[in-house]
Design a protein around this motif. Sequence first.
Motif, short mmCIF file in Angstrom:
data_model
loop_
_atom_site.label_atom_id
_atom_site.label_comp_id
_atom_site.label_asym_id
_atom_site.label_seq_id
_atom_site.Cartn_x
_atom_site.Cartn_y
_atom_site.Cartn_z
N ILE B 197 32.27 -51.92 57.84
CA ILE B 197 31.42 -51.22 58.81
C ILE B 197 30.12 -50.78 58.12
CG2 ILE B 197 31.32 -49.31 60.48
CD1 ILE B 197 33.71 -51.03 61.08
N GLU B 198 30.26 -50.24 56.93
CA GLU B 198 29.06 -49.76 56.24
C GLU B 198 28.15 -50.89 55.82
OE1 GLU B 198 30.34 -46.97 53.26
OE2 GLU B 198 30.25 -45.39 54.79
N GLU B 199 28.76 -52.01 55.40
CA GLU B 199 27.94 -53.16 55.04
C GLU B 199 27.18 -53.68 56.27
OE1 GLU B 199 30.64 -55.77 52.99
OE2 GLU B 199 30.75 -54.37 51.30
N TYR B 200 27.86 -53.63 57.40
CA TYR B 200 27.18 -54.03 58.64
C TYR B 200 26.01 -53.08 58.94
CZ TYR B 200 25.98 -54.22 63.51
OH TYR B 200 25.24 -54.27 64.67
N LEU B 201 26.29 -51.79 58.87
CA LEU B 201 25.25 -50.80 59.19
C LEU B 201 24.01 -50.99 58.31
CD1 LEU B 201 27.36 -47.55 59.61
CD2 LEU B 201 25.91 -48.59 61.37
N GLU B 202 24.27 -51.27 57.05
CA GLU B 202 23.16 -51.46 56.09
C GLU B 202 22.26 -52.62 56.52
OE1 GLU B 202 23.02 -52.84 51.46
OE2 GLU B 202 24.88 -51.99 52.23
N MET B 203 22.87 -53.75 56.87
CA MET B 203 22.06 -54.92 57.21
C MET B 203 21.46 -54.80 58.61
SD MET B 203 20.82 -57.47 55.68
CE MET B 203 21.77 -57.80 54.20
N ALA B 204 22.19 -54.16 59.52
CA ALA B 204 21.66 -53.97 60.88
C ALA B 204 20.45 -53.04 60.82
CB ALA B 204 22.74 -53.40 61.80
N THR B 205 20.51 -52.08 59.91
CA THR B 205 19.37 -51.20 59.72
C THR B 205 18.20 -51.98 59.13
OG1 THR B 205 20.91 -49.39 59.33
CG2 THR B 205 18.62 -49.03 58.65
N ALA B 206 18.49 -52.83 58.14
CA ALA B 206 17.43 -53.64 57.52
C ALA B 206 16.78 -54.55 58.57
CB ALA B 206 18.00 -54.48 56.38
N GLU B 207 17.60 -55.09 59.45
CA GLU B 207 17.04 -55.98 60.47
C GLU B 207 16.31 -55.19 61.55
OE1 GLU B 207 19.78 -58.34 62.77
OE2 GLU B 207 18.14 -59.48 63.64
N GLY B 208 16.64 -53.92 61.66
CA GLY B 208 15.95 -53.08 62.65
C GLY B 208 16.54 -53.18 64.03
N CYS B 209 17.82 -53.55 64.14
CA CYS B 209 18.37 -53.68 65.49
C CYS B 209 19.18 -52.46 65.92
CB CYS B 209 19.15 -54.98 65.67
SG CYS B 209 20.67 -55.05 64.76
N LEU B 210 19.28 -51.46 65.04
CA LEU B 210 19.94 -50.22 65.47
C LEU B 210 18.85 -49.27 65.98
CD1 LEU B 210 22.63 -49.56 62.74
CD2 LEU B 210 22.89 -50.58 65.00
N THR B 211 18.95 -48.92 67.24
CA THR B 211 17.85 -48.16 67.83
C THR B 211 18.10 -46.65 67.87
OG1 THR B 211 18.81 -48.92 69.91
CG2 THR B 211 16.76 -49.95 69.20
N GLY B 212 19.35 -46.24 67.82
CA GLY B 212 19.59 -44.79 67.86
C GLY B 212 21.06 -44.48 67.70
#
Lengths: 355, 269
Positions: B197-212
Amino acid sequence: MFTYEGEDIFVIDGHIHMWDASDENIKTEGGQQFIDCFYDYHTGFTPEDRQWTFEEYQQYGADRLTDDFFGNGVVDMGIFQPTHLQEFYHDGFNTFDDLGAMVDRYPERFIVNGRFDPRDGEAGLEELERQKEERDILGAKVYTAEWKGDSKGWRLDSDDSFEFLQKCADLGIKNIHAHKGPTIRPLNKDAFDVGDVDLAASSFPELNFIVEHVGLPRLDDFCWIAAQEPNVYGGLAVAAPMAVNRPRKFGEIMGELLYWLGEDRLLFGSDYALWNPDWLVETFLEAELTDEQQAEYGVDFGLETKKKILGENAAELYDIDIEQKKRDLEVDAISEEYDLAPMYSDTTGGAVADD
Amino acid sequence: MSGSEPTGQPGSSGSVTEQSVRTALDSVLDPELDRSIVELEYIEEITIERAPSGSETNVRMAFLLPTAWCSPAFAWMMATDAKSAIESISGVDSAEIVLRDHMHETEINTGVNEGRPFGEAFPDADGGLEAVRATLDHKARLARQYDAVEALLDAGLSPAQIVALTPADLDRDTDDDRIHIYLGDRSFGVSVDADPIEEYLEMATAEGCLTGETDPLFRMPDGDPIDESMFELLRRRTRSAKVNVNSQGTVCDALNESRREMIEGTGSR
């Protein structure tokens, strides 16, 4: 012809070369690095007792090639894919005309594909006509990342490329083999991005696009495009040898390919002399999906599927009637030289797996 | 990494060790394989040089890629990321990166160590590396999403529950490296290994697809929220991204091994 579990397996190796990377032919440092890298692929995915020496690998010639293909009767036919690389090698690496000479020698056994580069313009179109006229080619190999002058590669979906693809369609050169391998050049782009196959394939439904190396390392993009374009095929060169010592990874790749493309659009290729079909065909036949992979993908990788991938699908693309071909092969020079006639004369009389 | 001492403080260099450099380099990824360059064994040599006065500490890191042909763009990213990672270690004044036996080692080593932009080191490139990095981050995100979603499915969540999750639903337990997720009126909860989950969060944040914090956690390839009807197809697409990155990793591992045997003279070339 190979006999496996009591069945004749007609093998068409869809991706082979006869290259010259001898010291005398190497023109630049790039030529040395190129063959060094190939050799690492060879040793990385070849059983230790079947590895060649680097000297053998640099230049092996026609006799070695026919021994490897027909010596143990495992391969029936091979399709040469030219790779010119004139910038690296004085006389080219693996050229259409040199390969054509092998077809002259063994016309029943080998097919040579042409090649084109849209940046050659009018002269390139004329060269394509010459290739068609001289050898009635049904396919062409293209290498979209090749540098030429100031250009760092080209795209299959460009206007210039479409002009050549239209020419191929007009001439009946229906099988376009696009090399889509590891990223090298141009420097800041993915030169082997598979995205350009999409528009080319939908714009030329009369052509077949065989994406070599199944787009690795873009397998996911490739599968997604191929799932939507019925005239897109996958060539298994590079993927197949993973069956040797990375069987689980190989199973995953086959699972993906069979899931997205099905069993009719995959072609076996050894990429000879990167790998040698004299062991690779059998390795491929013996490969299986794990129970877990079987459950996950829900695809069939049994003998009927393998037979399609090893020969029947390529026969379809290259208008080969396998039964007729067996009769022709029975009496050709190779059958005489390697005493192969008996395995073509009666059914299930082929070479037997040495296991 | 302590990160608390001011960089370059005299005397602080005594704490810089090969191990602390390796730890800093753990975060540097081969962008194509989405794996650390430490784990991939690309690093050949780490030298820590201290000026006689004890006032300057320079770290030299040499690395070798699986082929001389590895994408210069990827090589550049690894070299610049390694330089910043090492220079962020407390007590390190500067880092020098040495890429060995690569077709473009001169351009890369000179350019990276002089802090020049990629386009300047390679005048014949058509621009910068941002687009390549974005593409690779995107693919890594999809592959990591597959692992994270599989973990949640295994834990017993349904597709409908998974597509509705938001970052705010994740309850991190630092004691046991697990994430707890409570659903509905907190009457139902699951616990999963925190890593995927954390590895996903890290890359999703890098890609900028987590909005809030209260927007959907998982996304379609284009970044849109997932409609439940698309769940299975998306799972298969992300699975192929995972298989792709694994397969390429296998190819590179084998090439790396062969190349090192040759260079070390145990091979037959």
